[in-house]
Design a protein around this motif. Structure first.
Motif, PDB file in Angstrom:
ATOM      1  N   PHE A   1       0.796  -1.175  -0.038  1.00 56.16           N
ATOM      2  CA  PHE A   1       0.187  -0.277  -0.069  1.00 56.16           C
ATOM      3  C   PHE A   1       0.748   1.162   0.006  1.00 56.16           C
ATOM      4  O   PHE A   1       0.518   2.484  -0.450  1.00 56.16           O
ATOM      5  CB  PHE A   1      -1.268  -0.379   0.972  1.00 56.16           C
ATOM      6  CG  PHE A   1      -1.449   0.763   1.234  1.00 56.16           C
ATOM      7  CD1 PHE A   1      -2.753   1.617   0.933  1.00 56.16           C
ATOM      8  CD2 PHE A   1      -1.584   2.467   2.779  1.00 56.16           C
ATOM      9  CE1 PHE A   1      -3.214   2.569   0.392  1.00 56.16           C
ATOM     10  CE2 PHE A   1      -2.347   3.215   2.136  1.00 56.16           C
ATOM     11  CZ  PHE A   1      -3.593   3.195   1.314  1.00 56.16           C
ATOM     12  N   THR A   2       1.768   1.732   1.050  1.00 60.91           N
ATOM     13  CA  THR A   2       2.939   2.545   0.971  1.00 60.91           C
ATOM     14  C   THR A   2       3.571   2.721  -0.256  1.00 60.91           C
ATOM     15  O   THR A   2       4.030   3.896  -0.674  1.00 60.91           O
ATOM     16  CB  THR A   2       3.999   2.409   2.576  1.00 60.91           C
ATOM     17  OG1 THR A   2       2.761   2.165   3.420  1.00 60.91           O
ATOM     18  CG2 THR A   2       5.124   3.624   1.744  1.00 60.91           C
ATOM     19  N   ALA A   3       4.383   1.872  -1.149  1.00 62.09           N
ATOM     20  CA  ALA A   3       4.781   1.238  -2.294  1.00 62.09           C
ATOM     21  C   ALA A   3       4.031   2.343  -3.150  1.00 62.09           C
ATOM     22  O   ALA A   3       4.655   2.858  -4.082  1.00 62.09           O
ATOM     23  CB  ALA A   3       5.443  -0.371  -2.368  1.00 62.09           C
ATOM     24  N   LEU A   4       2.409   1.007  -3.514  1.00 61.22           N
ATOM     25  CA  LEU A   4       1.706   1.821  -4.648  1.00 61.22           C
ATOM     26  C   LEU A   4       1.345   3.308  -4.383  1.00 61.22           C
ATOM     27  O   LEU A   4       1.750   4.173  -5.680  1.00 61.22           O
ATOM     28  CB  LEU A   4       0.674   1.287  -4.210  1.00 61.22           C
ATOM     29  CG  LEU A   4       0.329  -0.300  -4.873  1.00 61.22           C
ATOM     30  CD1 LEU A   4      -1.105  -0.542  -4.571  1.00 61.22           C
ATOM     31  CD2 LEU A   4       0.514   0.050  -6.616  1.00 61.22           C
ATOM     32  N   GLY A   5       1.629   3.691  -2.894  1.00 57.54           N
ATOM     33  CA  GLY A   5       0.987   5.742  -2.694  1.00 57.54           C
ATOM     34  C   GLY A   5       2.698   6.487  -2.929  1.00 57.54           C
ATOM     35  O   GLY A   5       2.251   7.466  -4.088  1.00 57.54           O
ATOM     36  N   ALA A   6       3.990   5.537  -2.514  1.00 57.59           N
ATOM     37  CA  ALA A   6       4.928   6.121  -3.519  1.00 57.59           C
ATOM     38  C   ALA A   6       5.535   6.449  -4.584  1.00 57.59           C
ATOM     39  O   ALA A   6       5.492   7.762  -5.373  1.00 57.59           O
ATOM     40  CB  ALA A   6       6.262   5.451  -2.468  1.00 57.59           C
ATOM     41  N   ALA A   7       4.594   5.441  -5.464  1.00 58.95           N
ATOM     42  CA  ALA A   7       5.049   5.912  -7.182  1.00 58.95           C
ATOM     43  C   ALA A   7       4.368   6.695  -7.991  1.00 58.95           C
ATOM     44  O   ALA A   7       4.973   7.081  -8.332  1.00 58.95           O
ATOM     45  CB  ALA A   7       4.977   3.766  -7.751  1.00 58.95           C
ATOM     46  N   GLN A   8       2.611   6.491  -7.268  1.00 61.75           N
ATOM     47  CA  GLN A   8       1.711   7.047  -7.795  1.00 61.75           C
ATOM     48  C   GLN A   8       2.159   8.746  -7.177  1.00 61.75           C
ATOM     49  O   GLN A   8       2.119   9.863  -9.137  1.00 61.75           O
ATOM     50  CB  GLN A   8       0.286   6.909  -7.317  1.00 61.75           C
ATOM     51  CG  GLN A   8      -1.280   8.180  -7.733  1.00 61.75           C
ATOM     52  CD  GLN A   8      -1.925   7.592  -7.053  1.00 61.75           C
ATOM     53  OE1 GLN A   8      -1.964   7.600  -6.009  1.00 61.75           O
ATOM     54  NE2 GLN A   8      -2.645   7.133  -8.091  1.00 61.75           N
ATOM     55  N   HIS A   9       2.764   8.964  -6.065  1.00 53.44           N
ATOM     56  CA  HIS A   9       3.278  10.314  -5.330  1.00 53.44           C
ATOM     57  C   HIS A   9       4.103  10.949  -6.576  1.00 53.44           C
ATOM     58  O   HIS A   9       4.390  11.894  -7.517  1.00 53.44           O
ATOM     59  CB  HIS A   9       3.544  10.671  -4.538  1.00 53.44           C
ATOM     60  CG  HIS A   9       2.475  10.209  -3.632  1.00 53.44           C
ATOM     61  ND1 HIS A   9       1.085   9.958  -3.198  1.00 53.44           N
ATOM     62  CD2 HIS A   9       2.488  10.069  -1.988  1.00 53.44           C
ATOM     63  CE1 HIS A   9       0.265  10.072  -2.337  1.00 53.44           C
ATOM     64  NE2 HIS A   9       0.787   9.611  -1.437  1.00 53.44           N
ATOM     65  N   ALA A  10       5.408  10.006  -6.847  1.00 55.42           N
ATOM     66  CA  ALA A  10       6.229  10.253  -7.944  1.00 55.42           C
ATOM     67  C   ALA A  10       5.727  10.753  -8.778  1.00 55.42           C
ATOM     68  O   ALA A  10       6.998  11.459  -9.893  1.00 55.42           O
ATOM     69  CB  ALA A  10       7.520   9.115  -8.003  1.00 55.42           C
ATOM     70  N   THR A  11       5.173  10.203  -9.571  1.00 57.98           N
ATOM     71  CA  THR A  11       4.375  10.516 -10.980  1.00 57.98           C
ATOM     72  C   THR A  11       3.895  11.820 -11.240  1.00 57.98           C
ATOM     73  O   THR A  11       3.392  12.483 -12.064  1.00 57.98           O
ATOM     74  CB  THR A  11       3.513   9.499 -11.696  1.00 57.98           C
ATOM     75  OG1 THR A  11       2.420   9.901 -11.171  1.00 57.98           O
ATOM     76  CG2 THR A  11       3.892   8.417 -11.578  1.00 57.98           C
ATOM     77  N   LEU A  12       3.563  12.530 -10.256  1.00 57.83           N
ATOM     78  CA  LEU A  12       2.790  14.122  -9.740  1.00 57.83           C
ATOM     79  C   LEU A  12       3.700  15.056  -9.667  1.00 57.83           C
ATOM     80  O   LEU A  12       4.779  14.723  -9.006  1.00 57.83           O
ATOM     81  CB  LEU A  12       2.084  13.919  -8.770  1.00 57.83           C
ATOM     82  CG  LEU A  12       0.551  12.909  -8.827  1.00 57.83           C
ATOM     83  CD1 LEU A  12       0.515  13.402  -7.810  1.00 57.83           C
ATOM     84  CD2 LEU A  12      -0.332  13.273 -10.122  1.00 57.83           C
TER      85      LEU A  12
ATOM     86  N   VAL B   1       1.924   2.898 -11.795  1.00 61.47           N
ATOM     87  CA  VAL B   1       2.625   3.386 -12.625  1.00 61.47           C
ATOM     88  C   VAL B   1       2.403   3.749 -14.008  1.00 61.47           C
ATOM     89  O   VAL B   1       2.194   4.705 -14.518  1.00 61.47           O
ATOM     90  CB  VAL B   1       4.522   3.508 -12.471  1.00 61.47           C
ATOM     91  CG1 VAL B   1       4.712   4.267 -13.401  1.00 61.47           C
ATOM     92  CG2 VAL B   1       4.993   3.770 -10.733  1.00 61.47           C
ATOM     93  N   LEU B   2       2.165   3.330 -14.815  1.00 60.22           N
ATOM     94  CA  LEU B   2       2.264   3.081 -16.491  1.00 60.22           C
ATOM     95  C   LEU B   2       0.559   3.521 -16.370  1.00 60.22           C
ATOM     96  O   LEU B   2       0.080   4.199 -17.576  1.00 60.22           O
ATOM     97  CB  LEU B   2       2.893   1.799 -17.314  1.00 60.22           C
ATOM     98  CG  LEU B   2       4.184   2.025 -17.200  1.00 60.22           C
ATOM     99  CD1 LEU B   2       4.646   0.477 -18.309  1.00 60.22           C
ATOM    100  CD2 LEU B   2       4.926   3.485 -18.301  1.00 60.22           C
ATOM    101  N   GLY B   3      -0.201   2.490 -15.777  1.00 56.70           N
ATOM    102  CA  GLY B   3      -1.443   2.929 -16.163  1.00 56.70           C
ATOM    103  C   GLY B   3      -1.805   3.539 -15.681  1.00 56.70           C
ATOM    104  O   GLY B   3      -2.696   4.379 -16.178  1.00 56.70           O
ATOM    105  N   THR B   4      -1.359   4.453 -14.964  1.00 56.01           N
ATOM    106  CA  THR B   4      -1.822   6.225 -14.142  1.00 56.01           C
ATOM    107  C   THR B   4      -1.885   6.600 -14.865  1.00 56.01           C
ATOM    108  O   THR B   4      -2.371   7.786 -15.460  1.00 56.01           O
ATOM    109  CB  THR B   4      -1.068   6.097 -13.087  1.00 56.01           C
ATOM    110  OG1 THR B   4      -1.524   5.399 -12.099  1.00 56.01           O
ATOM    111  CG2 THR B   4      -1.279   7.892 -12.834  1.00 56.01           C
ATOM    112  N   ILE B   5      -0.326   6.768 -15.917  1.00 60.27           N
ATOM    113  CA  ILE B   5       0.298   7.689 -17.131  1.00 60.27           C
ATOM    114  C   ILE B   5      -0.331   7.532 -17.777  1.00 60.27           C
ATOM    115  O   ILE B   5      -0.874   8.198 -18.126  1.00 60.27           O
ATOM    116  CB  ILE B   5       2.053   7.552 -16.558  1.00 60.27           C
ATOM    117  CG1 ILE B   5       2.417   7.938 -15.541  1.00 60.27           C
ATOM    118  CG2 ILE B   5       2.353   7.639 -18.162  1.00 60.27           C
ATOM    119  CD1 ILE B   5       3.964   7.615 -15.624  1.00 60.27           C
TER     120      ILE B   5
END
Length: 201
Positions: free
Chosen positions: A79-90, A171-175
């Motif tokens: 959960f924390t890793a997913l949040g960190a990855a998403q935050h890093a793309t913003l 990450v790719l799904g978000t982007i």
């Protein structure tokens, strides 16, 4: 494979690959001599990821490095890793009043990080509509919330179990899905407008 074949496979110039190697975005290959290295399929996959992060996502090299670090070392807490990855793309968001945005996500029943950049991004979007004196009807907001929740559930249902693959997927799904969602929404509105206002077929 040698770097020339890696270049051909990934569709990225050799000079660019060497730059990624210098910047730490691509792990080094297996040395076969003082000036030669061998690369494998993982390097092809990494190059495609880096290209997506620098291209469609328009992230800086430093931000890409942050995203890759999370993917490479996800840790035990997914959960924390997913949040960190998403935050890093913003992009960094200036301080903004998030009270209205927080009330909206609470109404939706979502559990979110109140200090995360995603909430600030929503707050900025709501402030922009308010500044333009554009009132988004409550029914439209509810439709967006419900659609976003269904998309999120579907995406997470298809997430790979392996942490590194899961983070890459997220990450790719978000982007890559954000412009896709925007295009689909516009096309759906075009079709709905044709049904409501267009000539009878």
């Amino acid at each position: 494979m040698r770097i020339s074949e890696l270049s051909a496979r990934a569709g990225i110039a050799t000079a660019t690959i060497k730059y990624y190697l210098r910047e730490g975005l691509l792990p080094p290959g297996e040395l076969t001599s003082a000036t030669q290295a061998r690369y494998n399929e993982q390097h092809v996959e990494r190059l495609r990821l880096v290209r997506a992060l620098l291209g469609p996502a328009k992230l800086t090299v430093a931000r890409v490095r942050d995203v890759l670090r999370v993917i490479d070392e996800p840790g035990a807490d997914m959960f924390t890793a997913l949040g960190a990855a998403q935050h890093a793309t913003l992009d960094e968001v200036e301080a903004v009043d998030t009270s209205v945005a927080l009330a909206l996500v609470e109404r939706a029943g979502w559990r979110v990080d109140p200090s995360g950049p995603e909430l600030a991004q929503l707050a900025r979007a709501l402030h922009a509509a308010d500044d333009a004196d554009f009132e988004i009807p409550e029914g439209v907001l509810d439709a967006h919330i419900n659609a976003a929740a269904r998309v999120a559930e579907a995406e997470l249902a298809h997430m790979p179990e392996d942490p590194r693959h899961a983070l890459r997927y997220a990450v790719l799904g978000t982007i890559l899905a954000e412009p896709l969602l925007s295009a689909l929404r516009r096309l759906a509105e075009q079709s709905a407008a044709a049904d409501r206002f267009g000539p009878a077929t």
